[in-house]
Write a protein that holds these residues in place. Structure first.
Motif, PDB file in Angstrom:
ATOM      1  N   ASN A 212       0.846  -1.197   0.000  1.00 45.68           N
ATOM      2  CA  ASN A 212       0.000   0.000   0.000  1.00 45.68           C
ATOM      3  C   ASN A 212       0.885   1.252   0.000  1.00 45.68           C
ATOM      4  OD1 ASN A 212      -1.480   2.000   2.415  1.00 45.68           O
ATOM      5  ND2 ASN A 212      -2.554   1.578   0.506  1.00 45.68           N
ATOM      6  N   SER A 215      -0.452   5.184  -4.507  1.00 42.70           N
ATOM      7  CA  SER A 215      -1.396   5.951  -5.323  1.00 42.70           C
ATOM      8  C   SER A 215      -0.832   7.170  -6.040  1.00 42.70           C
ATOM      9  CB  SER A 215      -2.577   6.430  -4.469  1.00 42.70           C
ATOM     10  OG  SER A 215      -3.518   5.407  -4.329  1.00 42.70           O
ATOM     11  N   GLY A 240      -5.670   3.350  -1.942  1.00 42.20           N
ATOM     12  CA  GLY A 240      -6.444   4.364  -1.236  1.00 42.20           C
ATOM     13  C   GLY A 240      -6.843   5.485  -2.175  1.00 42.20           C
ATOM     14  N   ARG A 241      -5.968   6.485  -2.295  1.00 42.09           N
ATOM     15  CA  ARG A 241      -6.365   7.695  -3.023  1.00 42.09           C
ATOM     16  C   ARG A 241      -6.717   7.457  -4.489  1.00 42.09           C
ATOM     17  NH1 ARG A 241      -1.121  10.600  -1.450  1.00 42.09           N
ATOM     18  NH2 ARG A 241      -0.531   8.399  -1.476  1.00 42.09           N
TER      19      ARG A 241
HETATM   20  C1  FNR Z   1      -6.639   7.196   4.799  1.00 43.59           C
HETATM   21  N1  FNR Z   1      -5.866   6.163   5.347  1.00 43.59           N
HETATM   22  C2  FNR Z   1      -6.394   5.369   6.350  1.00 43.59           C
HETATM   23  N2  FNR Z   1      -5.706   4.262   6.798  1.00 43.59           N
HETATM   24  C3  FNR Z   1      -6.263   3.420   7.670  1.00 43.59           C
HETATM   25  O1  FNR Z   1      -5.642   2.410   8.033  1.00 43.59           O
HETATM   26  N3  FNR Z   1      -7.511   3.671   8.177  1.00 43.59           N
HETATM   27  C4  FNR Z   1      -8.242   4.758   7.809  1.00 43.59           C
HETATM   28  O2  FNR Z   1      -9.382   4.922   8.240  1.00 43.59           O
HETATM   29  C5  FNR Z   1      -7.650   5.675   6.894  1.00 43.59           C
HETATM   30  N4  FNR Z   1      -8.311   6.818   6.496  1.00 43.59           N
HETATM   31  C6  FNR Z   1      -7.870   7.522   5.394  1.00 43.59           C
HETATM   32  C7  FNR Z   1      -8.680   8.527   4.842  1.00 43.59           C
HETATM   33  C8  FNR Z   1      -8.292   9.171   3.679  1.00 43.59           C
HETATM   34  C9  FNR Z   1      -9.189  10.219   3.070  1.00 43.59           C
HETATM   35  C10 FNR Z   1      -7.054   8.827   3.069  1.00 43.59           C
HETATM   36  C11 FNR Z   1      -6.612   9.503   1.786  1.00 43.59           C
HETATM   37  C12 FNR Z   1      -6.240   7.875   3.636  1.00 43.59           C
HETATM   38  C13 FNR Z   1      -4.615   5.749   4.698  1.00 43.59           C
HETATM   39  C14 FNR Z   1      -4.909   4.847   3.500  1.00 43.59           C
HETATM   40  O3  FNR Z   1      -5.548   3.645   3.887  1.00 43.59           O
HETATM   41  C15 FNR Z   1      -3.599   4.492   2.770  1.00 43.59           C
HETATM   42  O4  FNR Z   1      -2.753   3.838   3.653  1.00 43.59           O
HETATM   43  C16 FNR Z   1      -2.899   5.714   2.220  1.00 43.59           C
HETATM   44  O5  FNR Z   1      -3.793   6.574   1.542  1.00 43.59           O
HETATM   45  C17 FNR Z   1      -1.783   5.302   1.258  1.00 43.59           C
HETATM   46  O6  FNR Z   1      -2.299   4.564   0.166  1.00 43.59           O
HETATM   47  P1  FNR Z   1      -2.495   5.232  -1.278  1.00 43.59           P
HETATM   48  O7  FNR Z   1      -3.465   6.386  -1.074  1.00 43.59           O
HETATM   49  O8  FNR Z   1      -1.162   5.743  -1.705  1.00 43.59           O
HETATM   50  O9  FNR Z   1      -3.038   4.166  -2.143  1.00 43.59           O
END
Ligand code: FNR
Length: 338
Positions: A212, A215, A240-241
């Motif tokens: 992970n 994004s 995520g994003r």
């Molecule tokens: C998150 N992330 C997150 N992680 C988690 O373990 N529990 C959560 O509730 C949240 N909430 C959350 C809200 C929003 C709006 C974002 C953008 C991110 C982190 C997410 O799960 C992830 O680890 C990161 O966004 C990195 O992954 P990407 O976005 O690069 O794919």
């Protein structure tokens, strides 16, 4: 004892995201091809106060707080795919909540990566990363106490060795998978993801690792998901994003215009009576730099799902859905039907 059920090998998953990962987004991600969908993090103390309510009108199962707020809404369609993520720092409370939801979800996940103060100040989220004994206590309690798989989501530690040692210790608890967000606790989402750390962890353990954090710079299209998986050597990938911005990233048939995705999202939001503010929040995330466009302004000004529907020209669908739900409500025992 955790057994069988959902596999975390070779899957793509919707990451847990506060406010984003509610039922409409999860169903949308499944439609587009996600294998597994994580709900937003829900805090154990709040969940432990909830009662389980079967909502015959919506055909959902709701976990409702004492103030009647629906904390978690789920439905049959996602039952074998949805992972319930909780924020916890207490093994007993974690088990209470896990047992409350276990018949309605496919797996339980513990958030060990959130660096936000609301999480860490209670010893939850990333605060757990410096308390491996507590991590172990929580995970062991869950693995032995529920009959569905248990997973956790971590961030990487300051050195490769520490990161590997932590995941090796976690593996011994019997978890079904570990999601590794390849950033340090104090790194922001704009920082590059450390694929080398995820790779080192993958080499050292046999439990499935879900990569992970890709994004922003690595995963923009569906094909990039496989590239990210290869770059990290992981079993699986969690987005995520990229998914929040356009959930059709999960589709092997290529991306859909975000306008289409927003419309599909809104249909689910209407169908499942999603909270208006939550619907607005998610649509604004999808609008991104268009949030100040005429459409964006209309969404921001809307106070009801009906008003949001108008902004997207979905008034007819909205009305039809309301009529169907009303008819169903009236036909239920005690629903006022004749
Ligand atoms: C998150 N992330 C997150 N992680 C988690 O373990 N529990 C959560 O509730 C949240 N909430 C959350 C809200 C929003 C709006 C974002 C953008 C991110 C982190 C997410 O799960 C992830 O680890 C990161 O966004 C990195 O992954 P990407 O976005 O690069 O794919």
């Amino acid at each position: 004892m955790a057994a069988g059920g959902l596999s975390f090998r070779n899957i793509t998953a919707l990451a847990p995201m506060v406010r984003v990962g509610t039922l409409p987004m999860r169903l949308l991600a499944l439609d587009y091809g996600a294998d597994v969908v994580y709900c937003e993090e829900l805090i154990d103390i709040k969940m432990a106060q909830c009662r389980r309510v079967v909502n015959d009108e919506l055909e959902t199962v709701d976990f409702v707080a004492p103030d009647d707020r629906v904390m978690f809404r789920t439905c049959e369609r996602e039952r074998h795919r949805v992972v319930f993520q909780m924020g916890t720092a207490d093994p007993d409370r974690a088990l209470t909540v896990a047992q409350l939801v276990e018949k309605d979800v496919a797996a339980i996940d513990v958030n060990m990566g959130c660096p936000k103060e609301y999480s860490t100040k209670g010893g939850m989220g990333a605060a757990l990363l410096s308390e491996p004994d507590k991590i172990e206590a929580i995970l062991r309690k869950l693995v032995t106490g529920v009959s569905i798989p248990v997973t956790c989501k971590i961030r990487i530690l300051p050195s490769l060795e520490e990161s590997v040692a932590l995941v090796q210790r976690i593996e011994k608890t019997g978890v079904a998978a570990v999601a590794v967000h390849g950033r340090f606790k104090d790194e922001r989402p704009r920082h590059p993801v450390h694929c080398d750390y995820i790779e080192a962890v993958c080499r050292a353990v046999s439990v499935p690792i879900i990569a992970n954090g890709g994004s922003l710079d690595l995963v923009k299209t569906h094909a990039d998901i496989e590239e990210f998986r290869k770059a990290t050597g992981a079993s699986s990938v969690m987005l995520g994003r990229a998914a929040m911005w356009n959930a059709s990233v999960f589709s092997s048939r290529g991306p859909l215009p975000v306008e289409t995705v927003m419309e599909e999202y809104l249909r689910y939001a209407i169908r499942y009576d999603n909270h208006t503010f939550n619907t607005k929040y998610c649509l604004c995330q999808m609008l991104r730099d268009k949030v100040e466009s005429p459409l964006g302004k209309q969404v921001q000004a809307a106070q009801t799902n009906a008003e949001i529907s108008e902004a997207y020209g979905l008034q007819h669908f909205y009305q039809q859905t309301q009529d169907q739900l009303r008819a169903k409500r009236d036909a239920l025992p005690g629903g006022g039907g004749t």
